[in-house]
Design a protein around this motif. Structure first.
Motif, PDB file in Angstrom:
ATOM      1  N   TYR A 133     -36.489 -15.680  21.048  1.00 22.32           N
ATOM      2  CA  TYR A 133     -35.633 -14.467  20.673  1.00 22.32           C
ATOM      3  C   TYR A 133     -34.750 -13.787  21.731  1.00 22.32           C
ATOM      4  O   TYR A 133     -33.671 -13.625  21.606  1.00 22.32           O
ATOM      5  CB  TYR A 133     -36.716 -13.242  20.362  1.00 22.32           C
ATOM      6  CG  TYR A 133     -35.890 -11.904  19.888  1.00 22.32           C
ATOM      7  CD1 TYR A 133     -35.385 -11.691  18.673  1.00 22.32           C
ATOM      8  CD2 TYR A 133     -36.061 -10.944  20.787  1.00 22.32           C
ATOM      9  CE1 TYR A 133     -34.808 -10.717  18.269  1.00 22.32           C
ATOM     10  CE2 TYR A 133     -35.289  -9.548  20.511  1.00 22.32           C
ATOM     11  CZ  TYR A 133     -34.757  -9.524  19.448  1.00 22.32           C
ATOM     12  OH  TYR A 133     -34.129  -8.220  19.273  1.00 22.32           O
ATOM     13  N   GLY A 134     -35.173 -13.911  22.859  1.00 26.12           N
ATOM     14  CA  GLY A 134     -34.618 -13.366  24.178  1.00 26.12           C
ATOM     15  C   GLY A 134     -33.313 -14.234  24.347  1.00 26.12           C
ATOM     16  O   GLY A 134     -32.378 -13.673  24.575  1.00 26.12           O
ATOM     17  N   SER A 135     -33.656 -15.350  24.476  1.00 29.30           N
ATOM     18  CA  SER A 135     -32.436 -16.349  24.931  1.00 29.30           C
ATOM     19  C   SER A 135     -31.340 -16.541  23.604  1.00 29.30           C
ATOM     20  O   SER A 135     -30.474 -16.548  24.194  1.00 29.30           O
ATOM     21  CB  SER A 135     -33.126 -17.537  25.612  1.00 29.30           C
ATOM     22  OG  SER A 135     -33.703 -18.137  24.435  1.00 29.30           O
ATOM     23  N   ASP A 136     -31.846 -16.515  22.339  1.00 22.92           N
ATOM     24  CA  ASP A 136     -31.026 -17.090  21.554  1.00 22.92           C
ATOM     25  C   ASP A 136     -30.555 -15.901  20.727  1.00 22.92           C
ATOM     26  O   ASP A 136     -29.325 -15.837  20.230  1.00 22.92           O
ATOM     27  CB  ASP A 136     -31.733 -18.002  20.707  1.00 22.92           C
ATOM     28  CG  ASP A 136     -31.994 -19.409  21.300  1.00 22.92           C
ATOM     29  OD1 ASP A 136     -31.617 -19.495  22.431  1.00 22.92           O
ATOM     30  OD2 ASP A 136     -32.942 -19.972  20.708  1.00 22.92           O
ATOM     31  N   LEU A 137     -31.402 -14.885  20.317  1.00 24.15           N
ATOM     32  CA  LEU A 137     -30.969 -13.767  19.365  1.00 24.15           C
ATOM     33  C   LEU A 137     -30.455 -12.378  19.905  1.00 24.15           C
ATOM     34  O   LEU A 137     -29.347 -12.035  19.595  1.00 24.15           O
ATOM     35  CB  LEU A 137     -32.047 -13.697  18.405  1.00 24.15           C
ATOM     36  CG  LEU A 137     -32.677 -14.890  17.681  1.00 24.15           C
ATOM     37  CD1 LEU A 137     -33.742 -14.431  16.436  1.00 24.15           C
ATOM     38  CD2 LEU A 137     -31.545 -15.558  17.090  1.00 24.15           C
ATOM     39  N   TRP A 138     -31.372 -12.367  20.815  1.00 20.79           N
ATOM     40  CA  TRP A 138     -31.008 -10.897  21.333  1.00 20.79           C
ATOM     41  C   TRP A 138     -29.737 -10.556  22.251  1.00 20.79           C
ATOM     42  O   TRP A 138     -29.305  -9.382  21.855  1.00 20.79           O
ATOM     43  CB  TRP A 138     -32.179 -10.655  22.502  1.00 20.79           C
ATOM     44  CG  TRP A 138     -31.999  -9.207  23.037  1.00 20.79           C
ATOM     45  CD1 TRP A 138     -32.398  -7.823  22.722  1.00 20.79           C
ATOM     46  CD2 TRP A 138     -31.356  -8.845  24.279  1.00 20.79           C
ATOM     47  NE1 TRP A 138     -31.874  -6.998  23.278  1.00 20.79           N
ATOM     48  CE2 TRP A 138     -31.505  -7.303  24.623  1.00 20.79           C
ATOM     49  CE3 TRP A 138     -30.888  -9.597  25.433  1.00 20.79           C
ATOM     50  CZ2 TRP A 138     -30.944  -6.805  25.752  1.00 20.79           C
ATOM     51  CZ3 TRP A 138     -30.476  -9.029  26.660  1.00 20.79           C
ATOM     52  CH2 TRP A 138     -30.537  -7.702  26.830  1.00 20.79           C
ATOM     53  N   TYR A 163     -21.388 -18.529  14.741  1.00 16.63           N
ATOM     54  CA  TYR A 163     -21.592 -18.889  15.924  1.00 16.63           C
ATOM     55  C   TYR A 163     -20.408 -19.303  16.603  1.00 16.63           C
ATOM     56  O   TYR A 163     -19.468 -19.683  16.093  1.00 16.63           O
ATOM     57  CB  TYR A 163     -22.276 -20.307  15.520  1.00 16.63           C
ATOM     58  CG  TYR A 163     -23.807 -20.040  15.138  1.00 16.63           C
ATOM     59  CD1 TYR A 163     -24.992 -19.579  16.164  1.00 16.63           C
ATOM     60  CD2 TYR A 163     -24.204 -20.346  13.794  1.00 16.63           C
ATOM     61  CE1 TYR A 163     -26.159 -19.589  15.641  1.00 16.63           C
ATOM     62  CE2 TYR A 163     -25.423 -20.355  13.500  1.00 16.63           C
ATOM     63  CZ  TYR A 163     -26.394 -19.867  14.518  1.00 16.63           C
ATOM     64  OH  TYR A 163     -27.699 -19.529  14.101  1.00 16.63           O
ATOM     65  N   ASP A 164     -20.335 -18.958  18.088  1.00 17.36           N
ATOM     66  CA  ASP A 164     -19.167 -19.339  18.644  1.00 17.36           C
ATOM     67  C   ASP A 164     -19.148 -20.616  19.147  1.00 17.36           C
ATOM     68  O   ASP A 164     -20.037 -21.504  18.832  1.00 17.36           O
ATOM     69  CB  ASP A 164     -18.754 -18.168  19.855  1.00 17.36           C
ATOM     70  CG  ASP A 164     -20.016 -18.377  20.811  1.00 17.36           C
ATOM     71  OD1 ASP A 164     -20.922 -19.453  20.845  1.00 17.36           O
ATOM     72  OD2 ASP A 164     -20.194 -17.509  21.631  1.00 17.36           O
ATOM     73  N   ASP A 165     -18.068 -21.245  19.780  1.00 23.38           N
ATOM     74  CA  ASP A 165     -18.157 -22.557  20.637  1.00 23.38           C
ATOM     75  C   ASP A 165     -19.212 -22.986  21.427  1.00 23.38           C
ATOM     76  O   ASP A 165     -19.681 -24.229  21.188  1.00 23.38           O
ATOM     77  CB  ASP A 165     -16.747 -22.975  21.307  1.00 23.38           C
ATOM     78  CG  ASP A 165     -15.526 -22.651  20.280  1.00 23.38           C
ATOM     79  OD1 ASP A 165     -15.619 -22.520  19.087  1.00 23.38           O
ATOM     80  OD2 ASP A 165     -14.376 -22.306  20.901  1.00 23.38           O
ATOM     81  N   GLN A 166     -19.796 -22.211  21.917  1.00 23.56           N
ATOM     82  CA  GLN A 166     -20.914 -22.441  22.929  1.00 23.56           C
ATOM     83  C   GLN A 166     -22.358 -22.404  22.062  1.00 23.56           C
ATOM     84  O   GLN A 166     -23.518 -22.491  22.729  1.00 23.56           O
ATOM     85  CB  GLN A 166     -20.976 -21.548  23.996  1.00 23.56           C
ATOM     86  CG  GLN A 166     -20.055 -21.959  25.089  1.00 23.56           C
ATOM     87  CD  GLN A 166     -18.489 -21.356  24.875  1.00 23.56           C
ATOM     88  OE1 GLN A 166     -18.495 -20.219  24.380  1.00 23.56           O
ATOM     89  NE2 GLN A 166     -17.533 -22.092  25.046  1.00 23.56           N
TER      90      GLN A 166
END
Lengths: 531, 308
Positions: free
Chosen positions: A431-436, A400-403
């Motif tokens: 899925y679209g907003s977080d993973l994809w 995970y990055d800082d954001q």
């Protein structure tokens, strides 16, 4: 002898017709089979309370599921993606693919013939066709019992409604297009060349864009193609726009069919369509765009860009995969030498860009399946384990990055999750907003563009809903709309080539009317009014 | 008088020399038209990805690499598809030739009762095809979908090929068969010991036509196959060309990171390169086989058309 021959031929013809006629019987055969789900019968009983006597699970290890998907270049049975799903769910699955061509015919014949697939990953049009033939299993009760995680995965009621048949039952689960606010068409710009010409800032309005091209033309003359295109967007139907949406946005044109003040209009009837034609004709006549614009395709455009011949190139994410690295290798260009022009504003501040809320695919269960409960259970487990199956394990495949964004670790991410997209049957809303986005991020070329134009969209862009995003297939639309779209795009190309002008727009309209414009409009208007 | 020029033993006048020269030039142009596209594709298949992507490969490789070939051979189903095509072609051709000969032989005999009706049935089914849906239903009801049999049995006899053999058989001298029968030979012995040995030219030609038919069959192989492991080479090739691009876009790590370091797939592997490599590899078996069988092909389909 002649009489005997004539009689024989008649007999053969009659038998042939009888054989053809029997197709109907065979195609409807699945309806006569006992339903695996024992769900309420379709039709008038849709309003009744769903029965709770859904079939029991056979369970992982006791059944091998058969899943059909679209064509891909790798063998899905021999890919790590299959192993990961089996590891996560316990279910053993055999994967099958439709052919790359004649997929519809093959699908219909397979399903009509009672092929024993348990899950079929299909397009929305294929889904509608199979629903109308009564070839699919209603899923309401099965989802209630075995698919609670799917039902609670955040999709709007509108999404579920689009997956219902005329009888009100749900017949598929959704695999949504992941990025609803993606700027899927943009321009990639070589800033090493623009800076040399004195241009420091990317244009945000259509006038600034024109001024930029003029400056480049004055500086470089014919040394480079100043602006090349079009670069087609392949993710949705009817996206082979002859003029990039980056430009049409400034004229308020965002789709081939739009709704203005409650009335459905075709793009050619939009008040700014003549202005769009004049603008593109001006670019062509002043030598600001590629003279081959009308005949360019994706391959020729990539070749021109990676050969270093183009300064401003119409693009989508895919340009970053091979054309940009080839440009870097061939001409020493770096990422710092690239920038992007996002959707442009008109002189009055207009910037309309269409939201891409759509089904990538849907997944259904044929009536011939004897394992419907296990299929829904299998889907449900995959939704629960969506992060691991599609993206991987933190610290191994991503960090995970800082954001809070997912930053893939290559090459293990590409090696072990690169093909997971093919196995998707159902996605959660998150899925679209977080993973994809991490799947885009695994490619440096795609991410460079995506993060510039989509992750940080210009504040003036007005994302506009496509009112017809979930419209079921209708006869006139299916028959005529592709022709209407292609005729309009051909007209745009002719205007750019100088063989037509905006004064010929009346002729275009009369041609479109002959090609079915009013019939399609009537269907769309009726759909919009009924919503 | 036209000036005579000396060739190898035969004198050619100027006009003959001109015609000969013109023919050579014309044939060379035709040969180049045929061979240059092949050379272009073969060059792309072993050229560096950056050169392929920028369209700067013509008729000679640039930035030589074999990664794309390796990828096709070891990361896709090339060998499985090749194996399937070889099985279907060899077994199918054998079955077809046997079926065609055993059908053509009785039909070539005027004494065979019902000959005209049976012949008419073959002609009728040659002219009128029932369509892919009924054909699919027959294959499905036979329970042979997704098997080699589905790719062989529907094409076990091509009527046109059978008629070529039948016409050839009709041209054979009846007296040879009659003398064998006087010596006590039955139908099977006459066919296998007398007729077939006398018909090797037509059988060789028809064998080749069947083999080409099985090797090139795409549509029916695609329709009757469900498993990925049962694809023939033509289906595999078509799918790879159509799906390779989107597959790579999803799989690729782009070849580069922001620091210019290669990651994941090599930048040498491009969609165009994959297509070129797959096409090049798939024509190798035919290219190797063709010199051995071309004389039969040249004899062509006219062999059975004239009674001897």
């Amino acid at each position: 002898m002649k009489k005997a021959l004539a009689l024989f031929l008649c007999l053969v013809m009659i038998l042939s017709m009888a054989a053809c006629g029997s197709k109907t019987t065979t195609e409807t055969k699945p309806e006569s089979k006992p339903e695996a789900t024992q769900a309420p019968a379709s039709g008038d009983k849709a309003d009744e309370k769903p029965a709770a006597n859904v079939p029991e699970l056979k369970g992982p290890g006791n059944v091998t599921l058969k899943r059909l998907g679209y064509n891909t270049a790798f063998d899905p049975n021999d890919n790590i993606g299959a192993d990961i799903i089996e590891q996560s769910t316990g279910y053993k699955v055999e994967y099958y693919m439709l052919p790359s061509e004649n997929a519809n015919e093959k699908l219909i014949m397979d399903i009509s013939g009672g092929a024993d697939y348990d899950a079929i990953n299909i397009s929305m049009n294929q889904f509608r066709q199979l629903v109308s033939q009564g070839a699919l299993t209603p899923l309401d009760d099965l989802l209630d019992v075995y698919g609670q995680d799917i039902l609670n995965s955040g999709h709007s009621p509108e999404v579920w409604d689009a997956l219902r048949g005329d009888d009100g039952h749900i017949y598929a689960v959704p695999y949504m297009y992941p990025a609803s606010h993606e700027i899927a068409n943009f321009f990639t710009v070589r800033t090493d060349l623009t800076k040399a010409a004195g241009i420091e800032k990317m244009p945000t309005t259509i006038d600034e864009f024109y001024d930029m091209l003029v400056t480049l033309k004055n500086y470089y003359g014919d040394q480079y193609i100043i602006c090349a295109g079009p670069f087609y967007q392949a993710s949705e139907a009817n996206e082979a726009w002859a003029v990039p949406k980056t430009i049409t946005s400034a004229f308020g044109i965002y789709a081939d069919w739009m709704v203005v003040d409650g009335k459905v209009i075709h793009m050619s009837e939009h008040e700014n369509f003549p202005a769009l034609l004049d603008f593109m004709a001006k670019l062509q006549s002043e030598g600001l765009i590629d003279p081959d614009w009308a005949v360019n395709n994706e391959t020729t455009l990539k070749e021109k860009f990676s050969a270093g011949k183009v300064i401003v190139c119409a693009a989508n994410r895919a340009l970053g995969d091979y054309a940009v690295p080839a440009l870097m290798e061939n001409h020493g260009v770096t990422w710092d030498d690239l920038d992007y022009i996002t959707a442009l504003q008109g002189s009055d501040g207009t910037c309309k860009y269409m939201e891409t809320t759509a089904f990538n695919f849907v997944t259904a269960i044929p009536k011939s399946s004897q394992n419907a409960a296990d299929v829904v259970n299998w889907w449900n487990q995959r939704i629960r384990d969506e992060l691991f199956i599609t993206i991987g394990e933190e610290g191994v495949h991503f960090n995970y990055d800082d954001q809070g964004g997912i930053d893939p670790i290559n090459p293990i991410f590409a090696d072990e999750r690169g093909s997971s997209y093919w196995y998707l049957d159902v996605t959660s809303a998150a899925y679209g907003s977080d993973l994809w986005p991490s799947r885009v991020r695994k490619s440096a070329g795609q991410w460079h563009a995506f993060s510039a134009v989509t992750m940080n969209p210009a504040p003036y862009i007005e994302f506009t809903t496509n009112e017809f995003k979930f419209k079921p297939a209708t006869e006139n639309f299916s028959t005529y709309n592709t022709t209407l779209f292609n005729d309009t795009m051909d007209f745009l190309k002719q205007v750019m080539a100088g063989t037509r002008t905006s004064a010929d727009i009346e002729r275009l309209h009369s041609d479109l009317v002959v090609a079915g414009l009013d019939d399609v409009r009537a269907e769309l208007q009726a759909y919009y009014d009924a919503k | 008088m036209a000036k005579k020029v000396k060739s190898k033993g035969i004198a050619m006048d100027a006009s003959e020399k001109f015609v000969t020269g013109f023919a050579y030039v014309l044939m060379t142009i035709f040969a180049l038209i045929a061979i240059l596209p092949c050379l272009h594709v073969a060059s792309k298949s072993i050229s560096g990805g950056t050169y392929v992507a920028s369209g700067s490969v013509w008729f000679w490789p640039r930035g030589f690499q074999l990664e794309t070939m390796e990828y096709i051979l070891f990361e896709t189903q090339f060998f499985q598809a090749l194996k399937n095509s070889l099985i279907v072609t060899s077994v199918g051709t054998l079955i077809s030739v046997i079926v065609s000969i055993t059908t053509a032989y009785p039909l070539s005999k005027p004494s065979f009762k019902g000959r005209k009706v049976v012949t008419l049935l073959y002609v009728f089914s040659m002219v009128f095809f029932g369509g892919i849906v009924p054909a699919y239903m027959v294959v499905q009801m036979l329970g042979i979908l997704d098997t080699y049999a589905a790719m062989i049995l529907p094409f076990a006899i091509v009527q046109f090929n059978m008629f070529i053999i039948k016409n050839y058989f009709e041209g054979l001298p009846e007296t040879v068969e009659e003398s064998a029968r006087i010596d006590g030979a039955g139908d099977f012995t006459v066919l296998t010991r007398i007729v077939i040995p006398m018909s090797t030219p037509v059988i060789a030609t028809v064998t080749l036509l069947y083999a080409i038919n099985y090797w090139n069959n795409y549509f029916h192989a695609m329709m009757y196959v469900q498993s990925t492991s049962m694809k023939t080479l033509q289906v595999y090739l078509y799918d790879l060309i159509n799906s390779g691009s989107s597959f790579l876009e999803n799989l690729a790590s782009g070849g580069y990171t922001g620091e210019g370091v290669h990651t994941g797939l090599s930048v040498n592997i491009t969609a165009e390169g994959i297509t070129a490599s797959a096409v090049t590899l798939s024509i190798i078996p035919i290219v190797l086989l063709y010199p051995l069988v071309q004389r039969f092909l040249i004899k062509g389909i006219t062999i059975g058309s004239v009674k001897g």
